[in-house]
Design a protein around this motif. Structure first.
Motif, PDB file in Angstrom:
ATOM      1  N   ASP A 129       0.816  -1.221   0.000  1.00 40.25           N
ATOM      2  CA  ASP A 129       0.000   0.000   0.000  1.00 40.25           C
ATOM      3  C   ASP A 129       0.847   1.267   0.000  1.00 40.25           C
ATOM      4  O   ASP A 129       0.350   2.346   0.292  1.00 40.25           O
ATOM      5  CB  ASP A 129      -0.973  -0.014   1.190  1.00 40.25           C
ATOM      6  N   SER A 130       2.147   1.152  -0.272  1.00 45.08           N
ATOM      7  CA  SER A 130       2.965   2.376  -0.265  1.00 45.08           C
ATOM      8  C   SER A 130       3.829   2.460  -1.522  1.00 45.08           C
ATOM      9  O   SER A 130       4.327   1.447  -2.026  1.00 45.08           O
ATOM     10  CB  SER A 130       3.830   2.441   0.991  1.00 45.08           C
ATOM     11  N   VAL A 131       3.986   3.680  -2.005  1.00 48.83           N
ATOM     12  CA  VAL A 131       4.686   3.905  -3.276  1.00 48.83           C
ATOM     13  C   VAL A 131       5.602   5.122  -3.195  1.00 48.83           C
ATOM     14  O   VAL A 131       5.436   5.977  -2.316  1.00 48.83           O
ATOM     15  CB  VAL A 131       3.682   4.158  -4.443  1.00 48.83           C
ATOM     16  N   VAL A 132       6.552   5.177  -4.109  1.00 48.12           N
ATOM     17  CA  VAL A 132       7.373   6.382  -4.285  1.00 48.12           C
ATOM     18  C   VAL A 132       6.932   7.012  -5.593  1.00 48.12           C
ATOM     19  O   VAL A 132       6.747   6.314  -6.595  1.00 48.12           O
ATOM     20  CB  VAL A 132       8.876   6.013  -4.353  1.00 48.12           C
ATOM     21  N   ARG A 133       6.736   8.339  -5.553  1.00 51.11           N
ATOM     22  CA  ARG A 133       6.357   9.040  -6.784  1.00 51.11           C
ATOM     23  C   ARG A 133       7.006  10.422  -6.820  1.00 51.11           C
ATOM     24  O   ARG A 133       7.412  10.950  -5.764  1.00 51.11           O
ATOM     25  CB  ARG A 133       4.826   9.127  -6.903  1.00 51.11           C
ATOM     26  N   PRO A 134       7.145  11.004  -8.024  1.00 50.85           N
ATOM     27  CA  PRO A 134       7.820  12.299  -8.110  1.00 50.85           C
ATOM     28  C   PRO A 134       6.923  13.473  -7.688  1.00 50.85           C
ATOM     29  O   PRO A 134       5.693  13.403  -7.859  1.00 50.85           O
ATOM     30  CB  PRO A 134       8.162  12.413  -9.603  1.00 50.85           C
ATOM     31  N   ALA A 137       7.841  18.651 -10.153  1.00 44.03           N
ATOM     32  CA  ALA A 137       8.312  18.424 -11.526  1.00 44.03           C
ATOM     33  C   ALA A 137       9.483  17.455 -11.566  1.00 44.03           C
ATOM     34  O   ALA A 137      10.409  17.623 -12.354  1.00 44.03           O
ATOM     35  CB  ALA A 137       8.690  19.750 -12.184  1.00 44.03           C
ATOM     36  N   GLY A 138       9.452  16.459 -10.711  1.00 42.82           N
ATOM     37  CA  GLY A 138      10.488  15.426 -10.746  1.00 42.82           C
ATOM     38  C   GLY A 138      11.752  15.818 -10.009  1.00 42.82           C
ATOM     39  O   GLY A 138      12.745  15.087 -10.035  1.00 42.82           O
ATOM     40  N   ASN A 139      11.752  16.968  -9.322  1.00 43.47           N
ATOM     41  CA  ASN A 139      12.961  17.385  -8.617  1.00 43.47           C
ATOM     42  C   ASN A 139      13.093  16.745  -7.251  1.00 43.47           C
ATOM     43  O   ASN A 139      14.121  16.870  -6.586  1.00 43.47           O
ATOM     44  CB  ASN A 139      12.993  18.914  -8.494  1.00 43.47           C
ATOM     45  N   ALA A 140      12.034  16.094  -6.782  1.00 45.33           N
ATOM     46  CA  ALA A 140      12.090  15.375  -5.504  1.00 45.33           C
ATOM     47  C   ALA A 140      11.132  14.198  -5.624  1.00 45.33           C
ATOM     48  O   ALA A 140      10.279  14.164  -6.517  1.00 45.33           O
ATOM     49  CB  ALA A 140      11.650  16.305  -4.367  1.00 45.33           C
ATOM     50  N   THR A 141      11.331  13.215  -4.762  1.00 47.71           N
ATOM     51  CA  THR A 141      10.374  12.110  -4.737  1.00 47.71           C
ATOM     52  C   THR A 141       9.772  12.050  -3.342  1.00 47.71           C
ATOM     53  O   THR A 141      10.365  12.536  -2.378  1.00 47.71           O
ATOM     54  CB  THR A 141      11.040  10.757  -5.059  1.00 47.71           C
ATOM     55  N   VAL A 142       8.602  11.451  -3.253  1.00 46.42           N
ATOM     56  CA  VAL A 142       7.945  11.346  -1.958  1.00 46.42           C
ATOM     57  C   VAL A 142       7.412   9.922  -1.826  1.00 46.42           C
ATOM     58  O   VAL A 142       7.003   9.317  -2.829  1.00 46.42           O
ATOM     59  CB  VAL A 142       6.818  12.416  -1.847  1.00 46.42           C
ATOM     60  N   GLU A 143       7.483   9.382  -0.588  1.00 44.14           N
ATOM     61  CA  GLU A 143       6.890   8.064  -0.357  1.00 44.14           C
ATOM     62  C   GLU A 143       5.528   8.290   0.279  1.00 44.14           C
ATOM     63  O   GLU A 143       5.410   9.027   1.256  1.00 44.14           O
ATOM     64  CB  GLU A 143       7.769   7.228   0.567  1.00 44.14           C
ATOM     65  N   VAL A 144       4.489   7.704  -0.286  1.00 46.84           N
ATOM     66  CA  VAL A 144       3.147   7.888   0.266  1.00 46.84           C
ATOM     67  C   VAL A 144       2.476   6.536   0.469  1.00 46.84           C
ATOM     68  O   VAL A 144       2.794   5.558  -0.218  1.00 46.84           O
ATOM     69  CB  VAL A 144       2.246   8.774  -0.631  1.00 46.84           C
ATOM     70  N   LYS A 145       1.563   6.519   1.455  1.00 45.24           N
ATOM     71  CA  LYS A 145       0.859   5.274   1.774  1.00 45.24           C
ATOM     72  C   LYS A 145      -0.604   5.479   1.404  1.00 45.24           C
ATOM     73  O   LYS A 145      -1.186   6.517   1.716  1.00 45.24           O
ATOM     74  CB  LYS A 145       0.993   5.070   3.287  1.00 45.24           C
ATOM     75  N   SER A 146      -1.168   4.500   0.739  1.00 47.08           N
ATOM     76  CA  SER A 146      -2.583   4.602   0.377  1.00 47.08           C
ATOM     77  C   SER A 146      -3.423   4.073   1.530  1.00 47.08           C
ATOM     78  O   SER A 146      -3.131   3.009   2.084  1.00 47.08           O
ATOM     79  CB  SER A 146      -2.834   3.776  -0.889  1.00 47.08           C
ATOM     80  N   CYS A 147      -4.432   4.820   1.904  1.00 47.78           N
ATOM     81  CA  CYS A 147      -5.313   4.378   2.991  1.00 47.78           C
ATOM     82  C   CYS A 147      -6.598   3.783   2.438  1.00 47.78           C
ATOM     83  O   CYS A 147      -7.536   3.496   3.180  1.00 47.78           O
ATOM     84  CB  CYS A 147      -5.624   5.549   3.919  1.00 47.78           C
ATOM     85  N   GLU A 148      -6.660   3.616   1.109  1.00 46.53           N
ATOM     86  CA  GLU A 148      -7.869   3.077   0.481  1.00 46.53           C
ATOM     87  C   GLU A 148      -7.798   1.549   0.468  1.00 46.53           C
ATOM     88  O   GLU A 148      -6.710   0.977   0.429  1.00 46.53           O
ATOM     89  CB  GLU A 148      -7.959   3.565  -0.974  1.00 46.53           C
TER      90      GLU A 148
END
Ligand SMILES: Cc1cc2nc3c(=O)[nH]c(=O)nc-3n(C[C@H](O)[C@H](O)[C@H](O)COP(=O)(O)OP(=O)(O)OC[C@H]3O[C@@H](n4cnc5c(N)ncnc54)[C@H](O)[C@@H]3O)c2cc1C
Length: 318
Positions: A129-134, A137-148
């Motif tokens: 349930d967690s992903v890394v995405r930009p 504009a792609g200058n940083a990435t963030v890890e986010v967790k889906s609560c769905e």
């Protein structure tokens, strides 16, 4: 989260499955590190597209192909294809499609219909349930967790290799689901009709910017691309100036590419452009300004006038 069942939406032209879809399969298969009994299904929606379902069945890591074949899907419009996905959604924990123009058209619509927040441009899975995405504009990435309970996500093609072809063919199931178009009717379609490789999947991309100066100047870029059997791309400034059509645009608001070789000609290297080329394996820049930002990202740089250098380049390559 319940047992993971992934549904991948196949992108195709009624004849061939796209390379970007094969990359989405690789992304889905990477979830097997977090759930060994994960099953991956692929959905082909279209009209007279049994050959696409057959290609889908031959992809590695696919457990089952679902085929919805009806004349009402012959134009592949998001308006009714999204309804098919909504009908099937309750059987799945994850629904993926490539972050292509079609994926960006279809999945937000599906998410809205299911009242789910979509995750865009997934570069990596760090859990079921967690992903890394930009971001930025792609200058940083963030890890986010889906609560769905259901994750609906577009997959960034530049971050994954295409899946292979398997000797073992997955089971195919034909589903009878028909959603004729009601509020929208197909009128016509215009496609760019060139023989060069697709910009998003080409191994070599030659791109021109404002420095190319004119439509005629772009003939030189096209000639070099043809010599290298590559695709032609452009900066937004070149597109805005009318040198080339807007489907050539690379960058934050254009296409994100990851070729083996990217040649930027007369392009200054604005961050919005860099956002689209960062994953290229080798970057070559040709620019008359030695201080151009593009040189900070280039593996090889050539300072000089493109109109003098490119003809030499073409001659050397031939
Ligand atoms: C919200 C937003 C989104 C954007 N999205 C994108 C995007 O997706 N893609 C994108 O590309 N841009 C995008 N932009 C625009 C971006 O900021 C730049 O304006 C654009 O990339 C500049 O294009 P360019 O490098 O071709 O032009 P310029 O910055 O004008 O650079 C032209 C270069 O050509 C060189 N040059 C000139 N003549 C010659 C010659 N004879 N020989 C060799 N070199 C020469 C110059 O030295 C210069 O470096 C976006 C901007 C915004 C605000």
């Amino acid at each position: 989260m319940k047992t993971a069942n992934v549904l991948i939406i196949a992108e195709h032209d009624h004849q061939n499955i796209s390379l970007a879809t094969r990359k989405a399969v690789t992304a889905a298969a990477s979830l097997r590190c977090f759930s060994s009994d994960l099953s991956i299904h692929i959905l082909v929606v279209g009209f007279q597209c049994g050959c696409v379902a057959q290609q889908a069945a031959e992809l590695t890591d696919i457990d089952k192909v679902l085929l919805v074949d009806d004349v009402c899907y012959q134009h592949g419009l998001a308006e009714n294809v999204s309804k098919v996905i909504k009908d099937l959604a309750s059987n799945y924990s994850h629904i993926f499609m490539s972050s292509s123009t079609s994926g960006k058209d279809l999945l937000p619509r599906v998410s809205a219909m299911l009242c789910i927040e979509q995750l865009s441009d997934v570069m990596e899975f760090t859990g079921l349930d967690s992903v890394v995405r930009p971001i930025y504009a792609g200058n940083a990435t963030v890890e986010v967790k889906s609560c769905e309970a259901l994750m609906v996500a577009t997959i960034r093609s530049a971050s994954f290799e295409p899946c292979g072809i398997s000797e073992q063919h997955a089971e195919q199931e034909m589903l009878k689901i028909s959603h004729p178009l009601t509020h929208t009717q197909f009128v016509s379609m215009q496609t760019s009709n060139h023989e060069r490789p697709d910009l998003t999947t080409a191994r070599v991309v030659v791109a021109g910017g404002r420095g190319v100066a004119s439509k005629d100047g772009f003939l030189l870029i096209e000639q070099l691309a043809d010599t290298l059997h590559g695709a032609v791309g452009a900066s937004r400034a070149a597109v805005d100036a009318g040198f080339v059509p807007n489907d050539y645009q690379i960058g934050q608001t254009g296409k994100i590419i990851a070729p083996d070789l990217y040649i930027a000609i007369g392009i200054s290297g604005a961050i919005q452009h860099i956002a689209g080329i960062k994953d290229a394996k080798v970057i070559v820049a040709i620019n008359s300004d030695p201080d151009a930002n593009i040189f900070s990202y280039a593996d090889y740089g050539l300072v000089g006038d493109l109109f003098e250098l490119i003809p030499h380049f073409i001659q050397q390559c031939e």
